[in-house]
Design a protein around this motif. Structure first.
Motif, PDB file in Angstrom:
ATOM      1  N   LEU A 311       0.528  -0.929  -0.133  1.00  0.00           N
ATOM      2  CA  LEU A 311      -0.470  -0.087   0.208  1.00  0.00           C
ATOM      3  C   LEU A 311       0.656   1.392   0.124  1.00  0.00           C
ATOM      4  N   ASN A 312       2.040   1.178  -0.390  1.00  0.00           N
ATOM      5  CA  ASN A 312       3.093   2.444  -0.445  1.00  0.00           C
ATOM      6  C   ASN A 312       2.496   2.985  -1.546  1.00  0.00           C
ATOM      7  N   LYS A 313       2.660   3.816  -1.428  1.00  0.00           N
ATOM      8  CA  LYS A 313       1.348   4.932  -2.276  1.00  0.00           C
ATOM      9  C   LYS A 313       1.875   5.528  -3.549  1.00  0.00           C
ATOM     10  N   ASP A 314       3.418   5.930  -3.394  1.00  0.00           N
ATOM     11  CA  ASP A 314       4.251   6.157  -4.385  1.00  0.00           C
ATOM     12  C   ASP A 314       4.104   4.788  -5.581  1.00  0.00           C
ATOM     13  N   ARG A 315       4.221   3.580  -4.880  1.00  0.00           N
ATOM     14  CA  ARG A 315       4.379   2.337  -5.437  1.00  0.00           C
ATOM     15  C   ARG A 315       2.997   2.268  -6.421  1.00  0.00           C
ATOM     16  N   LEU A 316       2.473   2.159  -5.613  1.00  0.00           N
ATOM     17  CA  LEU A 316       0.656   1.923  -6.351  1.00  0.00           C
ATOM     18  C   LEU A 316       0.253   2.747  -7.173  1.00  0.00           C
ATOM     19  N   LYS A 317       0.813   4.556  -7.009  1.00  0.00           N
ATOM     20  CA  LYS A 317       0.600   4.822  -8.384  1.00  0.00           C
ATOM     21  C   LYS A 317       1.182   4.762  -9.188  1.00  0.00           C
ATOM     22  N   LYS A 355      -4.796   5.878  -0.125  1.00  0.00           N
ATOM     23  CA  LYS A 355      -4.834   6.941   0.408  1.00  0.00           C
ATOM     24  C   LYS A 355      -4.251   7.700  -0.446  1.00  0.00           C
ATOM     25  N   ILE A 356      -5.042   7.230  -1.788  1.00  0.00           N
ATOM     26  CA  ILE A 356      -4.436   7.605  -3.364  1.00  0.00           C
ATOM     27  C   ILE A 356      -6.216   8.488  -3.606  1.00  0.00           C
ATOM     28  N   ASP A 357      -6.157   9.499  -4.418  1.00  0.00           N
ATOM     29  CA  ASP A 357      -7.446  10.590  -5.023  1.00  0.00           C
ATOM     30  C   ASP A 357      -7.358   9.751  -6.133  1.00  0.00           C
ATOM     31  N   ARG A 358      -8.709   9.313  -7.014  1.00  0.00           N
ATOM     32  CA  ARG A 358      -8.327   8.543  -8.284  1.00  0.00           C
ATOM     33  C   ARG A 358      -8.033   9.705  -9.184  1.00  0.00           C
TER      34      ARG A 358
END
Length: 557
Positions: A311-317, A355-358
C-alpha cells in the motif's frame, strides 16, 4: 503445481521405454497394493495436441482464470519440477525434467491463434530452464507476427533468466510473469534444496522491473518453514521491499504436504501429523496450526509488508498506471481481491486503502487492443461418432467448491487441462470404442444433485476423479455423492491429493484405484483391460500387473 505441482498431466510413450519382464508390487500393512512405477516419457513432442473441443470453453470463459484475463487458454511446456526442493513429493514421480521443444509449443500456439485465441497462460514453471529453447520460442512468435499475449502465473525460475531471455519474452508478447523465491535466506535455500542463486535472482527481477515496468511482475514467497528464524523471515520481507517495483506479492503460509521431505523436517521439529492434516484444507490467508512463529510476530511481519510496500502510495500510483495497459478495471479488481478478498469491490476501494485520490491516476489508459475473439464453433469441430456399446468414461474435476460453500470466496476458474490431456490421449488410442465426457464442479455441476443428474444422463462405466489437497474434503463429498447414486461404478482417483496420499484415499473412500504416475498410459491400460472384460473393472489379480497404480489388496488374491 498451480500452487502445488500437479503430476496429473503426465504422458508416456511405450515405444521409447524399456519394458520390464516382471512387474514389482508391494502391499502395505493396511492392505494397499502399490505396483511398480511407470517410466517417464522423454520425447514430449510425440504427444497429441490437446483437443480443446472436449469441453465447452464458453462456460469457462464466463469467469476469470489464474492469469487474471478473460478468454485465456492454458498450455504446458514440460513435465517435472525445476526446483527439486523439499516442498512437495513430485520428484519421486517425475525425477527427470523433460520439455517440449520450442517448435512443438509454437505449433500449439499457432493452432490456438488460428481459432482466434490471443491470450495464453503457461501453467508450469519449467519453460525457461532451457534458455535457448525459451528464447527461440518467442523469436518464432515475433518473426511470424502472431501478436499474442502470454502470462506466466505459476512461478518461473528467476535465476535461470538473464537480460536476453527477458528481452525475448517481452518482445514476444509476455504481459505478466510471476517469479518464485520462497525464502531469501541462503540457509533455508539449502535446507529446502532449491539452491536459488539469490544475487542473480535479484539482478533479473530488477532488470525486468526497470526495463519493462509495464510487465505485471509478481513474486511468490513463503513464511513459516520449520526452523525458520524471525531474522530469516524478516530478510525475505526486506528482500521484497528493496525491489522497485513489483506489481503483486504472494507471501503465503507454508503448507506441509504428506510424503514430502518437508513433512519429515516438520515432524522432526515438533509438528504433529494431526496439525499437518488439518492445515491442508485451511484457506491460504489463515494461519495454519503447523506455524511455529508467535502469531503476533507473523501478523506484524505481514502488516509491515502490506503497509510499507503493497500500500505504499508512490508504488501503487506507479504500478496501477502500468497495469491499466494490460488489464481492464474489472480484471484488475479481480487481481487485487486476492490480496483483500473482503475489502475490494471497486477500483476506488483499492485507492482508498492507499489514500490515493482517483484524479491521481489516468484511467483513460486502456489495454492494448488485442483481445481474443475465439471461434468457438470451429473449435468444436465434428464430433467423432461413438459405437453404441462404447465404454462410457466420465472425468470429474473436483477442484472448485460449489458456489454455496463458504470457501468459495474468490472464483478463479481454470479449465481442466489435465483431463483434457487424458481424454485427448484416450481418444487417440481407442477412437470410437470409448465415449469420454469431462465435467468440472461449479462450472458443469454446482451441487450434489446436479452431479447426480449428469450421472443419470451419461451412465458411466468408469469414473476418473481429480483433486488437489486443498479440496480433499470436497473430493470425499463428491465421491460420496457418486456412491449414493451408484454403489458399483468403478472410480479411479488422480491429481496431487490422491497421488501423495494414496493409502489414506483408498482406506477412507469406496474407490477402486489411485493413479500414482504416468496417468495417460496407466488409464489407457485399464481401459483396454475393461474392454477385454466386457466393461468389467479388472480384479486385484490383474491390477497387480498394471504399473503406476495403488489399489486395495485382499489376502485371498
Amino acid at each position: 503445481m498451480l500452487q502445488q505441482i500437479s503430476p496429473q498431466i503426465i504422458f508416456h510413450n511405450p515405444s521409447t521405454q524399456h519394458i520390464k519382464q516382471h512387474v514389482k508390487h508391494k502391499v502395505t500393512a493396511n492392505g494397499i497394493c502399490f505396483t511398480d512405477q511407470r517410466e517417464q516419457i522423454e520425447d514430449l513432442d510425440t504427444l497429441p495436441l490437446i483437443d480443446r473441443s472436449l469441453i465447452d470453453y464458453k462456460k469457462y470463459h464466463q469467469f476469470i482464470g489464474q492469469s487474471g484475463i478473460r478468454n485465456c487458454m492454458t498450455i504446458q511446456g514440460g513435465r517435472g519440477c525445476p526446483y527439486r526442493c523439499f516442498y512437495c513429493d513430485v520428484q519421486k514421480l517425475t525425477p527427470n525434467l523433460y520439455r517440449r521443444t520450442s517448435e512443438n509449443i509454437y505449433a500449439e500456439v499457432e493452432h490456438l491463434a488460428s481459432l482466434g485465441v490471443r491470450d495464453i497462460e503457461f501453467v508450469d514453471d519449467i519453460f525457461n530452464i532451457n534458455k535457448k529453447e525459451f528464447i527461440n520460442f518467442f523469436k518464432m512468435v515475433k518473426d511470424n507476427r502472431l501478436n499474442m499475449n502470454f502470462y506466466f502465473q505459476s512461478g518461473l525460475r528467476g535465476d535461470a533468466l538473464d537480460a536476453s531471455a527477458a528481452d525475448a519474452m517481452v518482445e514476444g508478447g509476455v504481459k505478466s510473469v510471476n517469479i518464485s523465491l520462497e525464502s531469501a535466506s541462503p540457509r533455508l535455500q539449502k535446507m529446502m534444496k532449491k539452491f536459488l542463486n539469490i544475487d542473480k535472482f535479484l539482478k533479473n527481477l530488477q532488470y525486468i522491473a526497470t526495463q519493462y515496468p509495464h510487465v505485471v511482475l509478481g513474486l511468490n514467497a513463503m513464511h513459516g518453514f520449520p526452523t525458520e528464524t524471525e531474522e530469516e523471515a524478516r530478510s525475505t520481507v526486506d528482500f521484497i521491499k528493496d525491489i522497485k517495483w513489483l506489481h503483486f506479492i504472494g507471501f503465503h503460509n507454508v503448507r506441509i504436504f504428506p510424503g514430502s521431505l518437508l513433512e519429515k523436517v516438520a515432524l522432526e521439529n515438533g509438528v504433529t501429523p494431526e496439525q499437518i492434516n488439518e492445515s491442508l484444507t485451511i484457506p491460504y490467508h489463515l494461519m495454519p496450526t503447523t506455524m511455529h512463529f508467535d502469531p503476533a510476530f507473523s501478523m506484524k511481519l505481514r502488516l509491515d509488508l502490506v503497509r510499507n510496500y503493497v500500500l505504499n502510495k508512490d508504488r501503487l500510483k506507479y504500478i496501477i498506471q502500468k497495469q491499466l495497459s494490460t488489464f481492464n478495471e474489472e480484471e484488475l479488481i479481480f487481481k487485487y481481491q486476492s490480496y483483500f478478498p473482503s475489502q475490494i469491490n471497486t477500483m476506488d476501494d483499492i485507492l482508498r486503502l492507499a489514500k490515493i485520490d482517483r484524479s491521481e491516476i489516468d484511467f483513460s489508459v486502456q489495454p492494448s487492443p488485442n483481445p481474443s475473439r475465439i471461434d468457438y464453433e470451429t473449435m468444436q469441430g465434428t464430433p467423432i461418432e461413438k459405437k453404441p456399446d462404447a465404454l462410457n468414461v466420465l472425468f470429474i474435476d473436483a477442484t472448485q467448491f460449489y458456489s454455496k460453500d463458504d470457501n468459495a470466496e474468490l472464483k478463479i476458474v481454470e479449465a481442466p487441462l489435465g483431463m483434457l490431456a487424458l481424454l485427448s490421449y484416450i481418444n487417440k488410442d481407442f477412437g470410437d470404442q470409448v465415449n469420454g465426457k469431462i465435467i468440472k464442479s461449479y462450472v458443469d455441476f454446482d451441487s450434489d444433485e446436479g452431479l447426480k443428474t449428469l450421472l443419470a444422463d451419461f451412465k458411466p462405466d468408469l469414473i476418473c476423479v481429480r483433486t488437489m489437497s486443498y479440496y480433499k474434503n470436497f473430493f470425499v463429498s463428491v465421491v460420496k455423492a457418486v456412491r449414493e447414486f451408484d454403489s458399483a461404478v468403478p472410480i479411479i482417483a488422480g491429481g496431487p491429493h490422491p497421488t501423495i496420499a494414496a493409502e489414506d484415499v483408498l482406506l477412507n473412500n469406496n474407490i477402486q484405484a489411485v493413479c500414482v504416475g504416468e496417468g495417460e498410459l496407466t488409464l489407457s491400460e485399464l481401459i483396454k483391460r475393461m474392454l477385454e472384460r466386457d466393461k468389467q473393472f479388472p480384479p486385484p489379480s490383474e491390477l497387480k500387473d498394471v504399473k503406476g497404480i495403488a489399489f486395495p489388496w485382499h489376502q485371498n488374491h
